[in-house]
Write a protein that holds these residues in place. Structure first.
Motif, mmCIF file in Angstrom:
data_model
loop_
_atom_site.group_PDB
_atom_site.id
_atom_site.type_symbol
_atom_site.label_atom_id
_atom_site.label_comp_id
_atom_site.label_asym_id
_atom_site.label_seq_id
_atom_site.Cartn_x
_atom_site.Cartn_y
_atom_site.Cartn_z
ATOM 1 N N THR A 1 0.865 -1.182 0.000
ATOM 2 C CA THR A 1 0.000 0.000 0.000
ATOM 3 C C THR A 1 0.905 1.236 0.000
ATOM 4 O O THR A 1 2.109 1.109 0.196
ATOM 5 N N THR A 2 0.329 2.365 -0.189
ATOM 6 C CA THR A 2 1.130 3.591 -0.095
ATOM 7 C C THR A 2 0.849 4.232 1.256
ATOM 8 O O THR A 2 1.248 3.704 2.273
ATOM 9 N N VAL B 1 -2.574 0.281 -6.404
ATOM 10 C CA VAL B 1 -1.656 1.233 -5.794
ATOM 11 C C VAL B 1 -0.196 0.866 -6.114
ATOM 12 O O VAL B 1 0.656 1.723 -6.282
ATOM 13 N N GLU C 1 -12.036 2.267 -4.262
ATOM 14 C CA GLU C 1 -10.858 3.060 -3.919
ATOM 15 C C GLU C 1 -9.801 2.967 -5.025
ATOM 16 O O GLU C 1 -9.212 3.960 -5.440
ATOM 17 N N GLU C 2 -9.610 1.744 -5.523
ATOM 18 C CA GLU C 2 -8.590 1.544 -6.552
ATOM 19 C C GLU C 2 -9.010 2.154 -7.892
ATOM 20 O O GLU C 2 -8.185 2.684 -8.621
ATOM 21 N N TYR D 1 -8.281 5.745 -7.612
ATOM 22 C CA TYR D 1 -6.828 5.934 -7.694
ATOM 23 C C TYR D 1 -6.377 5.864 -9.168
ATOM 24 O O TYR D 1 -5.645 6.737 -9.643
ATOM 25 N N LYS E 1 -7.028 8.774 -11.647
ATOM 26 C CA LYS E 1 -6.135 9.941 -11.625
ATOM 27 C C LYS E 1 -4.911 9.725 -12.510
ATOM 28 O O LYS E 1 -4.219 10.675 -12.872
#
Ligand code: NDP
Length: 313
Positions: free
Chosen positions: A50-51, A142, A164-165, A168, A171
């Motif tokens: 994860t980040t 991620v 969520e992904e 992400y 973007k």
């Protein structure tokens, strides 16, 4: 016939190196239980892919997942944990001391065992998914989204992780094709709204992945509408799978009580399994909360339970 197996006796064996395993190690070391911890194939566990982690208390500015797990490891080491690289491949809990095989060659005899093996990403089970894994197919946006900057990608799943992904990826990528198997999403309302309001996320309802296409790397995905039977081929470069996780509990089957999904069952309010002296903590026994902080908390419980158990031997 030569036997290369080495046998070692340990007081407290910890299997796994995520927040649960390292927290158990910190507590068990401070209690002078002299734990030996085997890290498994992914030292640091899921947080290493994860980040930014913003919700772990004590890091007011947030922290990178891999960095946090290095901190956990350092703290466990400083307390005196014997941390080793190796994978538990088989167990025999039918008699004491409990036997655990590491990399199929080392045999550990343990007075107590703390299981903190976590959970892993689920896959769809398509041949093409396996063949192209690492060549455009990934279970971690991620980690791998960066490689698809300015390209089109697809993501399958409709839970909070997929939402969520997808956000992400939106973007980084020109278009995100989101494949949802029902006519609604499982993700929380706020995440659903965000996904639906993102212009470059295109949702395919009632749809499944028929095939991922490409010889050497992903070139397209064939999406099938399960209501109409219609198939659509969409050119993409990256294919992300975000359909949930499964507990890493296979080697304990037959010894420990589990639910139908394979999550180890513990006695409520404790980390105790159905076998005396064998404890479970973290995601391998938690399908509800699955947070770093809850995993760490349950690791603490397991170490305290193990300490009490060993004290009574
Ligand atoms: P979930 O189990 O919640 O969701 C899995 C999704 O994948 C579901 O939409 C499911 O569809 C779909 N799915 C499962 N199998 C298949 C398949 N074979 N083909 C196509 N689709 C499939 O997993 P998540 O990883 O999303 O979330 C796990 C937990 O973590 C949840 O409690 C979630 O709320 C939490 N979480 C919270 C976050 C946050 O708060 N920021 C972020 C990420 C996760 P169906 O709905 O039809 O079953």
């Amino acid at each position: 016939m030569s036997d290369i197996t080495t046998i070692e006796h340990v007081h407290c064996l910890i299997i796994g190196s995520g927040p649960a395993g390292y927290t158990a190690a910190i507590y068990a070391s401070r209690a002078n239980v002299k734990p030996v911890l085997y890290q498994g194939i992914q030292p640091g566990g899921q947080l290493t892919i994860t980040t930014e982690v913003e919700n772990y208390p004590g890091y007011p500015e947030g922290v990178q997942g891999p960095e946090m797990m290095i901190d956990f490891e350092k703290q466990a080491k400083r307390m005196g944990t014997d941390i080793r690289f190796g994978l538990a491949t088989k167990v025999d809990f039918s008699a004491k001391p409990y036997k655990v095989w590491i990399d199929e060659e080392k045999e550990i005899h343990a007075d107590s065992v703390i299981i903190a093996t976590g959970a892993s990403a689920k896959w769809l089970g398509l041949e093409s998914e396996q063949r192209l894994n690492g060549y455009g197919v990934s279970a971690c946006a991620v980690c791998d989204g960066f490689f698809f900057r300015g390209k089109e990608v697809a993501i399958v799943g409709a839970g909070d992780t997929a939402a969520e992904e997808a956000l992400y990826l939106s973007k980084l990528c020109t278009t995100v094709h989101m494949i949802v198997r029902r006519d609604e999403m499982r993700a929380s309302k706020v995440m659903q709204d965000r996904v639906k309001n993102t212009e470059n996320i295109k949702i395919y309802w009632n749809s499944e992945t028929d095939e991922i296409l490409g010889e050497k790397s992903v070139e397209a995905v064939r999406i099938k509408n399960t209501k109409t039977g219609e198939k659509t081929e969409v050119p993409i470069k990256g294919f992300f799978v975000a359909i949930g996780h499964q507990p890493n509990s296979d080697i304990f089957k037959g010894f420990l009580h589990m639910d139908e999904a394979g999550y180890i069952q513990t006695i409520p309010g404790s980390s105790k399994t159905n076998i005396e002296g064998v404890f479970a903590c973290g995601d391998v026994q938690d399908k509800i909360y699955r947070q770093a902080v809850t995993a760490a908390g349950s690791g603490c419980m397991a170490a305290l339970d193990a300490e009490r158990f060993l004290g009574g031997l």
